[in-house]
Design a protein around this motif. Structure first.
Motif, PDB file in Angstrom:
ATOM      1  N   ASP A 127       9.230 -35.572 -41.200  1.00 32.45           N
ATOM      2  CA  ASP A 127       9.775 -36.855 -41.632  1.00 32.45           C
ATOM      3  C   ASP A 127      10.337 -36.777 -43.041  1.00 32.45           C
ATOM      4  N   GLN A 186      13.635 -35.004 -42.866  1.00 32.44           N
ATOM      5  CA  GLN A 186      14.605 -35.906 -42.250  1.00 32.44           C
ATOM      6  C   GLN A 186      15.088 -36.936 -43.269  1.00 32.44           C
ATOM      7  N   ASN A 211      18.828 -37.553 -44.728  1.00 35.06           N
ATOM      8  CA  ASN A 211      19.499 -38.857 -44.686  1.00 35.06           C
ATOM      9  C   ASN A 211      19.959 -39.267 -46.074  1.00 35.06           C
ATOM     10  N   ARG A 255      16.832 -32.222 -36.712  1.00 36.07           N
ATOM     11  CA  ARG A 255      18.106 -31.833 -36.138  1.00 36.07           C
ATOM     12  C   ARG A 255      19.199 -31.997 -37.190  1.00 36.07           C
ATOM     13  N   MET A 272      16.460 -44.094 -49.519  1.00 41.05           N
ATOM     14  CA  MET A 272      15.870 -43.561 -48.292  1.00 41.05           C
ATOM     15  C   MET A 272      14.381 -43.282 -48.444  1.00 41.05           C
ATOM     16  N   ALA A 322      12.528 -46.578 -48.609  1.00 36.95           N
ATOM     17  CA  ALA A 322      12.465 -47.240 -47.300  1.00 36.95           C
ATOM     18  C   ALA A 322      11.457 -46.526 -46.404  1.00 36.95           C
ATOM     19  N   ALA A 323      11.375 -45.198 -46.526  1.00 44.21           N
ATOM     20  CA  ALA A 323      10.487 -44.449 -45.638  1.00 44.21           C
ATOM     21  C   ALA A 323       9.038 -44.517 -46.090  1.00 44.21           C
ATOM     22  N   SER A 335      18.171 -45.110 -40.531  1.00 44.01           N
ATOM     23  CA  SER A 335      17.448 -43.864 -40.244  1.00 44.01           C
ATOM     24  C   SER A 335      16.040 -43.865 -40.821  1.00 44.01           C
ATOM     25  N   ALA A 336      15.836 -44.508 -41.998  1.00 40.48           N
ATOM     26  CA  ALA A 336      14.486 -44.505 -42.580  1.00 40.48           C
ATOM     27  C   ALA A 336      13.523 -45.246 -41.653  1.00 40.48           C
ATOM     28  N   THR A 351      13.044 -43.261 -38.429  1.00 35.35           N
ATOM     29  CA  THR A 351      12.191 -42.081 -38.628  1.00 35.35           C
ATOM     30  C   THR A 351      10.723 -42.502 -38.597  1.00 35.35           C
ATOM     31  N   ASN A 352      10.418 -43.622 -39.234  1.00 35.80           N
ATOM     32  CA  ASN A 352       9.037 -44.136 -39.199  1.00 35.80           C
ATOM     33  C   ASN A 352       8.623 -44.472 -37.778  1.00 35.80           C
ATOM     34  N   ARG A 383       9.852 -43.251 -35.004  1.00 36.34           N
ATOM     35  CA  ARG A 383       9.724 -42.016 -34.227  1.00 36.34           C
ATOM     36  C   ARG A 383       8.338 -41.402 -34.446  1.00 36.34           C
ATOM     37  N   ALA A 384       7.867 -41.455 -35.705  1.00 29.66           N
ATOM     38  CA  ALA A 384       6.563 -40.859 -36.019  1.00 29.66           C
ATOM     39  C   ALA A 384       5.433 -41.607 -35.322  1.00 29.66           C
ATOM     40  N   LEU A 415      18.521 -39.389 -33.915  1.00 32.26           N
ATOM     41  CA  LEU A 415      17.265 -38.904 -34.499  1.00 32.26           C
ATOM     42  C   LEU A 415      16.314 -38.406 -33.411  1.00 32.26           C
TER      43      LEU A 415
END
Lengths: 308, 402
Positions: A3, A6, A10, A149, A269, A272-273, B234-235, B238-239, B241-242, B267
């Motif tokens: 993650d 990724q 991004n 990917r 990013m 946000a993550a 995407s952020a 991605t969360n 997806r996890a 993703l």
């Protein structure tokens, strides 16, 4: 780990786009010391002209895989359209105000911005509907690292952005015209006394900045194929973030704009993550305030640095 | 404006009897700009008992949800044409005055104020997005002019007051329908949620879905938000997806949903998406393409239903606009027809009488199901579930209100 990688990828892709747009803000500021608020809209026109050109050439979503030259043709025509647009904006909106107070020019820039947004919505131009950009680049997987990917589109975005930035750097610091640009940014009048055609240099700056914005628009349309309609808040927000990138990096400084763009992309990013996606725009503007508190001229901006 | 010209001309008739011919000429000129009726000015100024009935409409004709406003408008105009072809309401024709609010909250309030204070409409139709209906509904309530929202599903819309109605179901019901469908029909145990925190519709639907879904024993794997204007999801994805959910509930509007679907697939997040009536647009599949295939959403009607009302409406709409009507067109049509039905039953067209007639609507045969207005001025009616299959929404099931 997956993650994090990724997220970094991004951030890199988004940051490259911000950086490309930020270059236009910073170039104009370097030469004319004013913020061209219509620049974000030139970026929007770039993305939408890419769509319009692709549609006119007959590439549609359903039309199968377009040939390899399609992407290059669309990119170049979109850059051409915006270069012409940039020339006319400067010639007819800003040049008549060259000796007016700076505030007038700023207000004119906001006017140009509204004009572009609303003209874009007209039916013969782009219309009010969102449209889907055909995939001119096949999004094939190039390689996988630790489960992440890496696709062709992301790699193209980053590589093309880097190539444009290197090209601009060469133009400004290694060519005769670049010297003229730097001279004009130091002092219009002295530059004119030295035989530099100031008007030509300023026009050229707008042309280059707008073409870069169009390139960013094309890459944006490749990455996010659902294009929102021309007056959507998305475009305004992207333009604003690119502007913040230019200020954070040190407005008027080319490397600063690139650094600022990447920094903003990453902060957005990662925030946000790992913090909360609810506040992603907040991180960008907190970063801006933080940088301005400690370095009012931006990270790389200082009076001794060449302004272009 | 035209009225004023005609009135001042009329006044001159009394003052200058001798110049009758000249004044007549003036009067004709004034009336002409008012729509070709020389005597129309006096009648309009005298009261609203004769002449056309003016109904206001506000909608997003431009802006990122433009298909919402345009479909709704087409539906409303079809209902208007029908009522006028059948002799109007008590012999008076219905006219619609439309304003574009560009999908902006502040514009919605302005549009409704203009409709009421300048155009003097007797009732208002609009909006689609709940945030905009709330803004417009407050104004309508303040002036005591009844408003019928065709398709705003957030509960707050009709809570504004006794003049605001709707012809669609509300989000607690829509959230319940999607929760029930994903839990019982699709048998999903864990679902993630991605919603638009800037839209009352999206937030409300998310809360109602989570409430129903957890009450049915399901688990929410992850709750993520975006803001209208975000282009990169995407952020959040991605969360999600996890967290490995079996599906993602995305109660947003179609442009964002299309982009979210594309980015999710990039993703490697391959699970189906679930959503509500905000997905209802032909643009959804244009933007989402392959990525949106196999996703489900709840809607007000399906053009594939076998009911006579649906078949008749679809045929008429297709003949006129050359495309299959979406749910918003059907709701616009129903909102118009329901309002005209109430106008026919109301003793007068005053706000009070019209509102009373609207609340008295029972078992109205709408295209989007049989509509009864309940005590909270909401419509009780069934919902349909659609699946995106081969680039088209395909009818899966109807879920009745309990």
């Amino acid at each position: 780990m997956t993650d994090l990688l990724q997220t970094l990828l991004n951030g890199l892709a988004v940051g490259s786009l911000y950086a490309l747009i930020a270059l236009g803000y910073t170039m104009v500021y370097g030469i004319l010391q004013f913020i061209n608020f219509a620049h974000g809209d030139v970026f929007m026109i770039g993305a939408w002209s890419a769509y319009a050109v692709a549609a006119a050439l007959g590439f549609t979503l359903a039309g199968g895989d377009p040939p390899g030259w399609a992407a290059v043709a669309v990119l170049l025509s979109s850059m051409g359209i915006c270069a012409v647009l940039g020339f006319f904006i400067e010639r007819f909106a800003y040049r008549p105000l060259r000796s007016a107070p700076r505030l007038n020019v700023l207000i004119t820039a906001i006017g140009v911005s509204l004009l572009l947004q609303n003209t874009g919505q007209l039916r013969p131009v782009f219309g009010t509907q969102p449209q889907s950009m055909p995939a001119l680049l096949p999004d094939t997987t190039l390689f996988q690292v630790a489960g992440v990917r890496v696709g062709l589109v992301d790699v193209t975005v980053v590589l093309l952005a880097v190539a444009m930035m290197v090209g601009l750097q060469w133009l400004v610091f290694r060519t005769r015209f670049g010297s003229a640009m730097r001279a004009v940014s130091h002092d219009h009048r002295i530059a004119a006394l030295m035989g530099i055609r100031v008007d030509t240099v300023i026009s050229f700056t707008f042309v280059v900045g707008s073409a870069l914005a169009a390139a960013a628009g094309f890459l944006f349309a490749m990455k996010y194929s659902g294009l929102k309609q021309p007056a959507d808040a998305t475009w305004v927000l992207l333009g604003l973030k690119a502007f913040v990138a230019a200020v954070v990096g040190g407005i008027g400084n080319l490397q600063g704009a690139m650094l600022g763009g990447l920094l903003i992309g990453m902060v957005e990013m990662l925030g946000a993550a790992y913090l909360s996606p609810h506040l992603r725009d907040l991180y960008v503007f907190v970063l801006l305030i933080g940088v301005l508190l400690f370095r009012p001229t931006g990270i790389m901006g200082s009076t001794s640095v060449e302004k272009v | 404006m035209a009225t004023r010209v005609a009135t001042s001309a009329t006044r001159r008739v009394f003052v200058q009897w001798g110049a009758a011919a000249l004044v007549g000429l003036l009067g004709c000129g004034g009336g002409g700009t008012g729509g070709g009726e020389a005597g129309g000015g006096g009648a309009e100024a005298g009261g609203a008992a004769t002449g056309p009935i003016l109904v206001g409409e506000f909608g997003s004709m431009t802006g990122s949800e433009a298909t919402f406003g345009q479909s709704t408008h087409n539906g409303i105009m079809l209902a208007v044409e029908e009522v006028n072809a059948a002799g109007g309401i008590g012999g008076r024709m219905v006219e619609v005055k439309s304003y574009d609010d560009q999908g902006k909250t502040e514009e919605a309030g302005t549009a409704v104020t203009r409709l009421i204070t300048q155009d003097k409409v007797v009732a208002i139709l609009g909006e689609v997005a709940s945030s905009l209906s709330i803004a417009g509904g407050r104004v309508a309530q303040q002036y005591g002019v009844p408003m019928v929202s065709p398709s705003s599903t957030n509960p707050q819309v009709t809570q504004i007051g006794d003049k605001v109605f709707r012809v669609c179901f509300i989000d607690p019901y829509q959230g319940y329908v999607m929760a029930k469908f994903s839990r019982e029909n699709l048998k999903y145990d864990t679902v993630a949620v991605l919603y638009d925190q800037g839209q009352a519709y999206s937030k409300g639907l998310k809360d109602d879905f989570i409430k129903s879904y957890t009450a049915m024993g399901g688990k929410i794997a992850s709750e993520q938000a975006y803001t209208g204007g975000d282009q990169d999801f995407s952020a959040q994805l991605t969360n999600i997806r996890a967290a490995r959910p079996q599906a993602v509930f995305v109660p947003g509007y179609y442009t964002d949903v299309g982009n979210i679907a594309l980015q999710a697939r990039k993703l490697g997040l391959e699970v189906p998406l679930l959503g509500g009536d905000g997905w209802d647009s032909s643009k959804l599949t244009e933007i989402g393409g392959q990525a949106i295939e196999g996703s489900y959403y709840s809607n007000h009607y399906s053009h594939e239903e076998e009911r006579a009302e649906v078949k008749e409406f679809v045929a008429k709409y297709q003949a006129k606009h050359g495309q299959v009507p979406d749910g918003l067109a059907a709701l616009g049509y129903d909102a118009g027809r329901l309002l005209f039905d109430a106008m026919k039953r109301a003793p007068s067209l005053s706000g009070e009488d019209l509102a009373k007639a609207l609340s008295g609507t029972r078992d109205f045969p709408g295209v989007t199901g049989t509509i009864s207005i309940d005590a909270d001025r909401n419509a009780r009616k069934p919902a349909v579930i659609l699946e995106v299959k081969g680039g088209k929404p395909t009818y899966v099931a109807t879920i009745q209100p309990t």
